[in-house]
Design a protein around this motif. Structure first.
Motif, PDB file in Angstrom:
ATOM      1  N   ASP A 337      30.888 -10.924 -32.290  1.00 48.65           N
ATOM      2  CA  ASP A 337      29.561 -10.339 -32.070  1.00 48.65           C
ATOM      3  C   ASP A 337      28.988  -9.929 -33.407  1.00 48.65           C
ATOM      4  OD1 ASP A 337      29.635 -10.365 -29.360  1.00 48.65           O
ATOM      5  OD2 ASP A 337      30.386  -8.311 -29.164  1.00 48.65           O
ATOM      6  N   LYS A 338      27.752  -9.542 -33.378  1.00 51.19           N
ATOM      7  CA  LYS A 338      27.135  -9.098 -34.623  1.00 51.19           C
ATOM      8  C   LYS A 338      27.063  -7.576 -34.669  1.00 51.19           C
ATOM      9  CE  LYS A 338      22.685  -9.759 -34.861  1.00 51.19           C
ATOM     10  NZ  LYS A 338      22.168  -8.378 -34.794  1.00 51.19           N
ATOM     11  N   ASP A 407      22.803   3.835 -26.043  1.00 53.50           N
ATOM     12  CA  ASP A 407      22.566   2.621 -26.821  1.00 53.50           C
ATOM     13  C   ASP A 407      21.855   2.936 -28.147  1.00 53.50           C
ATOM     14  OD1 ASP A 407      22.028   0.120 -27.657  1.00 53.50           O
ATOM     15  OD2 ASP A 407      20.667  -0.411 -26.024  1.00 53.50           O
ATOM     16  N   THR A 409      20.307   0.915 -30.177  1.00 51.56           N
ATOM     17  CA  THR A 409      19.008   0.238 -30.292  1.00 51.56           C
ATOM     18  C   THR A 409      17.924   1.158 -29.724  1.00 51.56           C
ATOM     19  OG1 THR A 409      20.106  -1.878 -29.959  1.00 51.56           O
ATOM     20  CG2 THR A 409      17.743  -1.837 -29.571  1.00 51.56           C
ATOM     21  N   GLU A 410      18.218   1.757 -28.587  1.00 51.41           N
ATOM     22  CA  GLU A 410      17.255   2.665 -27.966  1.00 51.41           C
ATOM     23  C   GLU A 410      17.114   3.937 -28.786  1.00 51.41           C
ATOM     24  OE1 GLU A 410      18.286   3.275 -23.890  1.00 51.41           O
ATOM     25  OE2 GLU A 410      17.663   1.244 -23.330  1.00 51.41           O
ATOM     26  N   PHE A 439      18.888  -2.866 -18.342  1.00 49.21           N
ATOM     27  CA  PHE A 439      19.055  -3.967 -19.303  1.00 49.21           C
ATOM     28  C   PHE A 439      20.256  -4.806 -18.906  1.00 49.21           C
ATOM     29  CE2 PHE A 439      21.215  -5.637 -23.100  1.00 49.21           C
ATOM     30  CZ  PHE A 439      20.204  -6.460 -23.565  1.00 49.21           C
ATOM     31  N   SER A 441      22.328  -8.447 -20.525  1.00 52.32           N
ATOM     32  CA  SER A 441      22.247  -9.316 -21.694  1.00 52.32           C
ATOM     33  C   SER A 441      21.978 -10.776 -21.336  1.00 52.32           C
ATOM     34  CB  SER A 441      23.496  -9.173 -22.559  1.00 52.32           C
ATOM     35  OG  SER A 441      24.615  -9.078 -21.763  1.00 52.32           O
ATOM     36  N   MET A 446      14.627  -4.854 -20.253  1.00 51.21           N
ATOM     37  CA  MET A 446      14.824  -3.661 -19.423  1.00 51.21           C
ATOM     38  C   MET A 446      13.447  -3.153 -19.058  1.00 51.21           C
ATOM     39  SD  MET A 446      16.573  -0.068 -20.438  1.00 51.21           S
ATOM     40  CE  MET A 446      16.148   1.426 -19.565  1.00 51.21           C
ATOM     41  N   LYS A 462      10.746  -3.524 -22.232  1.00 48.05           N
ATOM     42  CA  LYS A 462      11.108  -3.853 -23.614  1.00 48.05           C
ATOM     43  C   LYS A 462      12.245  -4.865 -23.587  1.00 48.05           C
ATOM     44  CE  LYS A 462      14.409  -0.160 -24.779  1.00 48.05           C
ATOM     45  NZ  LYS A 462      15.153  -0.191 -23.552  1.00 48.05           N
ATOM     46  N   ALA A 464      14.043  -8.705 -25.723  1.00 44.98           N
ATOM     47  CA  ALA A 464      13.984  -9.744 -26.753  1.00 44.98           C
ATOM     48  C   ALA A 464      12.599 -10.380 -26.748  1.00 44.98           C
ATOM     49  CB  ALA A 464      15.049 -10.789 -26.484  1.00 44.98           C
ATOM     50  N   PRO A 465      11.950 -10.519 -27.929  1.00 45.67           N
ATOM     51  CA  PRO A 465      10.570 -10.995 -27.967  1.00 45.67           C
ATOM     52  C   PRO A 465      10.345 -12.302 -27.206  1.00 45.67           C
ATOM     53  CG  PRO A 465      11.191 -10.140 -30.089  1.00 45.67           C
ATOM     54  CD  PRO A 465      12.410 -10.090 -29.248  1.00 45.67           C
ATOM     55  N   ARG A 505      16.688  -6.486 -36.341  1.00 40.09           N
ATOM     56  CA  ARG A 505      16.785  -6.718 -34.901  1.00 40.09           C
ATOM     57  C   ARG A 505      15.401  -6.398 -34.348  1.00 40.09           C
ATOM     58  NH1 ARG A 505      21.154  -6.741 -31.422  1.00 40.09           N
ATOM     59  NH2 ARG A 505      21.128  -5.538 -29.498  1.00 40.09           N
ATOM     60  N   VAL A 506      14.829  -7.320 -33.582  1.00 41.34           N
ATOM     61  CA  VAL A 506      13.446  -7.124 -33.141  1.00 41.34           C
ATOM     62  C   VAL A 506      13.383  -6.975 -31.628  1.00 41.34           C
ATOM     63  CG1 VAL A 506      11.077  -7.960 -33.356  1.00 41.34           C
ATOM     64  CG2 VAL A 506      12.791  -8.666 -35.034  1.00 41.34           C
ATOM     65  N   LEU A 507      12.639  -5.975 -31.189  1.00 40.89           N
ATOM     66  CA  LEU A 507      12.389  -5.783 -29.771  1.00 40.89           C
ATOM     67  C   LEU A 507      10.883  -5.800 -29.548  1.00 40.89           C
ATOM     68  CD1 LEU A 507      15.358  -4.867 -29.338  1.00 40.89           C
ATOM     69  CD2 LEU A 507      14.447  -3.122 -27.819  1.00 40.89           C
ATOM     70  N   THR A 562      25.908 -14.288 -30.849  1.00 38.29           N
ATOM     71  CA  THR A 562      25.053 -13.115 -30.713  1.00 38.29           C
ATOM     72  C   THR A 562      23.911 -13.335 -29.743  1.00 38.29           C
ATOM     73  OG1 THR A 562      23.523 -11.680 -31.916  1.00 38.29           O
ATOM     74  CG2 THR A 562      23.865 -13.858 -32.829  1.00 38.29           C
TER      75      THR A 562
HETATM   76  P1  ATP Z   1      24.786  -8.585 -31.126  1.00 34.25           P
HETATM   77  O1  ATP Z   1      25.447  -9.859 -31.405  1.00 34.25           O
HETATM   78  O2  ATP Z   1      23.753  -8.199 -32.113  1.00 34.25           O
HETATM   79  O3  ATP Z   1      25.752  -7.513 -30.795  1.00 34.25           O
HETATM   80  P2  ATP Z   1      24.389  -8.886 -28.466  1.00 34.25           P
HETATM   81  O4  ATP Z   1      25.002 -10.193 -28.254  1.00 34.25           O
HETATM   82  O5  ATP Z   1      25.124  -7.669 -28.100  1.00 34.25           O
HETATM   83  O6  ATP Z   1      23.883  -8.798 -29.890  1.00 34.25           O
HETATM   84  P3  ATP Z   1      22.537  -8.046 -26.566  1.00 34.25           P
HETATM   85  O7  ATP Z   1      22.901  -6.616 -26.692  1.00 34.25           O
HETATM   86  O8  ATP Z   1      22.900  -8.810 -25.378  1.00 34.25           O
HETATM   87  O9  ATP Z   1      22.989  -8.881 -27.816  1.00 34.25           O
HETATM   88  O10 ATP Z   1      20.973  -8.111 -26.809  1.00 34.25           O
HETATM   89  C1  ATP Z   1      20.274  -9.311 -26.789  1.00 34.25           C
HETATM   90  C2  ATP Z   1      18.838  -9.006 -27.098  1.00 34.25           C
HETATM   91  O11 ATP Z   1      18.329  -8.144 -26.093  1.00 34.25           O
HETATM   92  C3  ATP Z   1      18.647  -8.257 -28.405  1.00 34.25           C
HETATM   93  O12 ATP Z   1      18.421  -9.114 -29.461  1.00 34.25           O
HETATM   94  C4  ATP Z   1      17.414  -7.404 -28.156  1.00 34.25           C
HETATM   95  O13 ATP Z   1      16.247  -8.120 -28.451  1.00 34.25           O
HETATM   96  C5  ATP Z   1      17.463  -7.164 -26.662  1.00 34.25           C
HETATM   97  N1  ATP Z   1      17.980  -5.827 -26.348  1.00 34.25           N
HETATM   98  C6  ATP Z   1      19.114  -5.278 -26.781  1.00 34.25           C
HETATM   99  N2  ATP Z   1      19.289  -4.036 -26.293  1.00 34.25           N
HETATM  100  C7  ATP Z   1      18.222  -3.796 -25.517  1.00 34.25           C
HETATM  101  C8  ATP Z   1      17.813  -2.693 -24.694  1.00 34.25           C
HETATM  102  N3  ATP Z   1      18.519  -1.579 -24.572  1.00 34.25           N
HETATM  103  N4  ATP Z   1      16.645  -2.801 -24.026  1.00 34.25           N
HETATM  104  C9  ATP Z   1      15.921  -3.925 -24.108  1.00 34.25           C
HETATM  105  N5  ATP Z   1      16.253  -4.985 -24.849  1.00 34.25           N
HETATM  106  C10 ATP Z   1      17.378  -4.940 -25.546  1.00 34.25           C
END
Ligand code: ATP
Length: 919
Positions: A337-338, A407, A409-410, A439, A441, A446, A462, A464-465, A505-507, A562
């Motif tokens: 993962d990243k 979280d 990110t939040e 949310f 993945s 979410m 909110k 992933a774009p 990381r873009v939301l 990721t």
């Molecule tokens: P990484 O490899 O960075 O750990 P990940 O595989 O865990 O990423 P996820 O957590 O599944 O990735 O997130 C995927 C995408 O969903 C993110 O790039 C972001 O744009 C979006 N995201 C992550 N967390 C949230 C959240 N709490 N609410 C809404 N969108 C989110």
């Protein structure tokens, strides 16, 4: 209130609080203390341990023990039958019995300590849960839960007590641990008819997992009063399972035992016609057989695996199964993962983009100190994004600064909103949340639905774009709501790419108005108006770069997997050194979906740099399976509940101890206490060294077996009437002088070049040709030495072979020299096997002090056997002169010199040979 009100499932939610004497704000601290006293900690009583005497008795039932017990019984019998009786036979019978007892004691202590290690490792991964107490959200140990606590549950959480749901958003749970039914079952907060509580759809139970959605629930039973507690008692020890390595060693030991039996029979057959008494010959052959059995081997092996586990734990990698220690050493691919693993997971919003304009944000970390440049146009964006968050900011305490609960990110979004001057508590109070779609993945979104103080409802979304943009029909542009034309869509995508290319990381955030507060997920997440983008920085972990380099050097491929944007992923991968080439292969989840298995295999076939982006946990599982199909040994990291299948399927599932969900930690065989990629590399290094160490002591132990057997065979065939070394002497070497050095070899620190070689092939056997060759080489030199000293001493006396008796001083000196010769050369042998190719002087003779101490102990024991009169009578030995010791030391040094020469030749012949097992 009783702990398990039978009617709790029949009550409407508002009555649940009253029935359990609590409130939606949770219990007050004083009440918690009272209940804790009344109900005790939320723990299951331990099952009564199996009696220690049964464990001890178990030690006498394995193959070796049974074989040796039979041998001892026969020897006692033979002593009874002998005419005249020979005390040597009695000594042998007692010695064999001692071997069995000593081995049983070692095995028992070792197993007991392994069990304790497993228990203490378990305790290192605390089981926590989130509760509301006095209106505050807190994270605490599951042990501290009491009936009446209001718990907050999310996908991936293990349920820590029996609870009645009072809020439920798309919740489903896996009750497999309780009912055996492994399909996820939906849960509701609505009352249900009276009946068995286990069937109530509005309750969740200890020992089960939340697999989707989120919920609030009130605890109605803890500890032994739970359904789980009623049905199960915690097993005190994990079932014993053997790793392939242990099986290989056990089968080798069995084969050696078979060979020992055959050699014993051969000696019996050769010596009997020479006219020796039948019983004496039989006892002699039996003694040789017993002496050749590698009794201590299985215990030494388990000890060295356990040492590996403990070392890994010290380096933040908790291994739950011994199997993983072994697999780690042969890992060929790590899918990582990243966020959190390569990066610090300390998110800071550094840019907000809205309507074509960027708004840089200052300040670092979770302290709401900093500014959003020209914040007015993005206040609404940040307000809506933060209302769509579950995380909480936690103000600084005496020992910690600002933190985020939930979280990260939040958390970053909340901090940015605070920097823009928003009062989040006030906003939440004026625009309360009525429902939510948590949310996940796979969806990467979410959303929450809120009541507007001026009437009507809004959905705030909110995520992933790319995913969000696909659900938008409008965009706020320069303060106005405009239809999302292709041109504006392109502008948003390019802004997203620009932020992502900086490694951010873009939301995206969007919203819509709703006629009522009960929309379906599709209604809430369609026809949205995009407000803008939030870009957050997550700095790489400083230690990762070196760890990535080490993997590269060790021939381990790293594949980044990721959910993030390809450009973000690439930027981070470059920063930590996973990507160095100008054009790595970047594959998105959407593209993976179009590939069939053959195409996927072809994609994974190369060893080039590979980034898998915007993938879901299902993709991860598919990639792991495909890599394994290619024969790779795959380690994969994961944190979410739906990572569990990939974690289970991989050779080494690695869960995050800090950010991982309970479900992921349960599914993995290794848990990283610090979440860092660097700990995986360390674990691989230690895994490789465990394997090497096992080889070292196998070479050490088996080579001296040759030195014990050869003089006996030579003497038998040369017609010498007595043995050059007795069975009791051999047992003294095996159990007195050899056990400690073998254990010390099992604890050798990793060799400096352990990560300079490619991974060991999965097909490579422990006893490879190279290992067998080395056993013969070292055993051959030792054999030559001891045969030489024995026959030299015998011949120097000038006495004919036929005149020798057991009591002859020359004979006693000669057999003492053979025993001492083996002990001394084993001291040098232990040093020689410490390295495969490198000179032992390079790693330093003193770098494993325990080995020197163990070796010296063996020599001191030998000296005692040679000089102490009482031991002389037992072993039939005689005092050796200093000159004789000097000869033996010279022979030992010769062994070390020969081995150094062999290694030097190997280095000279194949300087670039980096094959494992090139020893
Ligand atoms: P990484 O490899 O960075 O750990 P990940 O595989 O865990 O990423 P996820 O957590 O599944 O990735 O997130 C995927 C995408 O969903 C993110 O790039 C972001 O744009 C979006 N995201 C992550 N967390 C949230 C959240 N709490 N609410 C809404 N969108 C989110």
């Amino acid at each position: 209130m009783t702990t398990s009100s039978p009617a709790v499932q029949t009550l409407p939610t508002r009555d649940v609080f009253a029935a359990l004497d609590t409130s939606p704000r949770g219990l007050a601290p004083a009440e918690v203390a009272l209940r804790r006293e009344r109900h005790g900690p939320n723990e299951l009583p331990r099952a009564r341990r199996r009696g220690w005497w049964r464990d001890l008795a178990g030690q006498f039932t394995d193959l070796f023990a049974v074989l040796l017990l039979i041998a001892s019984a026969i020897t006692f019998l033979a002593y009874g039958l002998q005419e005249p009786r020979d005390t040597g036979t009695l000594q042998l019978a007692v010695a064999i019995l001692c071997v069995v007892l000593l081995n049983a004691a070692i095995g028992f202590v070792q197993e007991y300590s392994a069990e304790r290690t497993a228990e203490s490792l378990q305790a290192m991964v605390p089981h926590t849960c989130r509760v509301l107490r006095g209106g505050e959200r807190q994270e605490l140990s599951a042990r501290d839960l009491v009936p009446g606590d209001v718990v907050v549950l999310e996908a991936g959480d293990a349920v820590s007590a029996d609870c009645r749901l009072v809020e439920a958003h798309e919740v489903s749970v896996n009750n497999a641990a309780l009912t055996g039914e492994s399909d996820a079952v939906g849960r509701t907060r609505q009352p249900v008819a009276a009946g068995p509580v286990l069937e109530a759809r509005n309750c969740v139970f200890m020992g089960t997992d939340v697999v989707a959605g989120s919920a609030k629930a009130v605890v109605f039973a803890t500890g032994a009063a739970t359904e789980f507690g009623r049905i199960f008692r915690l097993a005190s020890a994990a079932p014993r399972q053997r790793t392939p390595l242990q099986r290989q060693v056990a089968s080798m030991a069995r084969r050696v035992a078979g060979a020992a039996l055959a050699i014993g029979a051969l000696l019996f057959a050769v010596r009997l016609p020479a006219g020796e008494p039948l019983v004496d010959t039989f006892v002699f052959a039996l003694g040789v057989m017993v002496a050749l059995v590698p009794e201590g081997l299985p215990a030494t092996l388990s000890v060295s695996l356990a040492i590996g586990v403990r070392r890994m734990a010290r380096h933040h990698a908790l291994v739950k199964k011994l199997l993983a220690v072994e697999a780690l050493g042969s890992t060929t691919v790590v899918c990582t993962d990243k966020t959190g693993t390569l990066t610090q997971a300390e998110m800071t919003v550094v840019q907000v983009w809205a309507g074509g304009i960027r708004h840089p944000v200052s300040g670092v970390g979770y302290a709401p100190v900093g500014e959003v440049t020209d914040s007015q146009p993005v206040r609404e964006l940040l307000r809506e994004a933060s209302l769509c968050c579950d995380a909480r900011m936690v103000p600084p305490s005496d020992h910690e600064g600002w933190r985020v609960l939930g979280d990260t990110t939040e958390g970053a979004i909340l901090v940015a909103a605070a920097k823009a001057g928003l009062d989040l508590t006030a906003e939440e109070a004026s625009t309360p949340r009525v429902t939510e779609f948590p949310f996940d993945s796979t969806r990467k979104l979410m959303s929450t639905v809120h009541r507007d103080p001026h009437g009507g409802h809004h959905a705030y979304v909110k995520g992933a774009p790319q995913e969000l943009l696909a659900r938008c029909s409008a965009v706020v542009w320069k303060g106005e709501r405009r239809p999302l034309t292709e041109e504006l869509r392109a502008a948003v995508i390019s802004a997203n790419d620009e932020l992502a290319a900086q490694g951010l990381r873009v939301l995206a955030t969007a919203s819509r108005s709703l006629p009522d507060g009960r929309p379906t997920q599709d209604e809430a997440e369609s026809d949205l108006t995009l407000l803008g983008l939030v870009g957050m920085l997550d700095p790489p972990r400083p230690e990762v770069r070196d760890a990535v380099d080490a993997c590269r050097h060790a021939g381990i491929r790293i594949v980044m997997v990721t959910g993030d944007h390809p450009l973000t992923a690439e930027a981070v991968a470059r920063r930590v050194g996973i990507v160095r080439q100008p054009a790595p292969t970047v594959v998105t989840g959407t593209r993976l979906d179009t590939l069939d298995d053959d195409a996927l295999d072809a994609l994974l076939a190369g060893s080039g740099e590979l980034l898998l982006c915007r993938v879901s946990p299902e993709h991860k599982m598919r990639v792991v399976t495909a890599l394994q199909r290619r024969g790779e040994v795959v380690a994969v990291t994961g944190d979410g509940a739906n990572d569990a299948p990939a974690l289970k399927h991989a050779d080494i599932g690695v869960a995050m101890g800090v950010s991982g969900t309970d479900v992921a930690r349960e599914a993995a065989v290794m848990v990283l206490l610090d979440d860092s990629f660097a700990s995986i590399t360390t674990a691989v290094r230690l895994g490789r060294s465990v394997y090497q160490n096992i080889r070292k002591f196998l070479i050490y132990l088996f080579s001296h077996n040759i030195a014990e057997l050869t003089p006996i065979l030579v003497a038998t065939f040369a017609g010498f009437p007595l043995v050059p070394i007795t069975a009791v002497q051999i047992l003294a070497i095996d159990l007195g002088s050899d056990v400690l050095p073998a254990l010390a070899l099992g604890a050798e620190p990793p060799e400096p070049d352990v990560m300079d070689r490619p991974p060991r092939s999965r097909r490579e056997r422990l006893f490879s040709t190279a290992v067998m060759g080395r056993i013969l080489f070292l055993g051959g030199i030792q054999s030559f030495g001891v045969c030489a000293v024995f026959f030299w001493h015998i011949h120097a006396s000038g006495i004919p072979y036929a005149d020798f008796t057991k009591d002859d001083t020359v004979y006693r000196e000669a057999i003492t020299m053979v025993q001492a010769g083996i002990v001394v050369s084993q001291f040098f042998n232990a040093l020689a096997v410490r390295t495969d190719r490198q000179s032992v002087f390079r790693i330093g003779l003193l770098s494993n002090p325990w080995l020197l101490v163990a070796g010296c102990f063996g020599i001191a024991l030998m000296a005692a056997i040679s000089y102490v009169p009482f031991l002389q009578t037992i072993f039939n030995t005689a005092p050796l002169a200093p000159a004789e010791w000097a000869v033996l030391v010279g022979l030992g040094a010769l062994l070390l010199a020969a081995e150094e020469a062999r290694k030097g030749w190997l280095r000279h012949r194949r300087p670039a040979d980096r094959r494992e097992g090139a020893q």
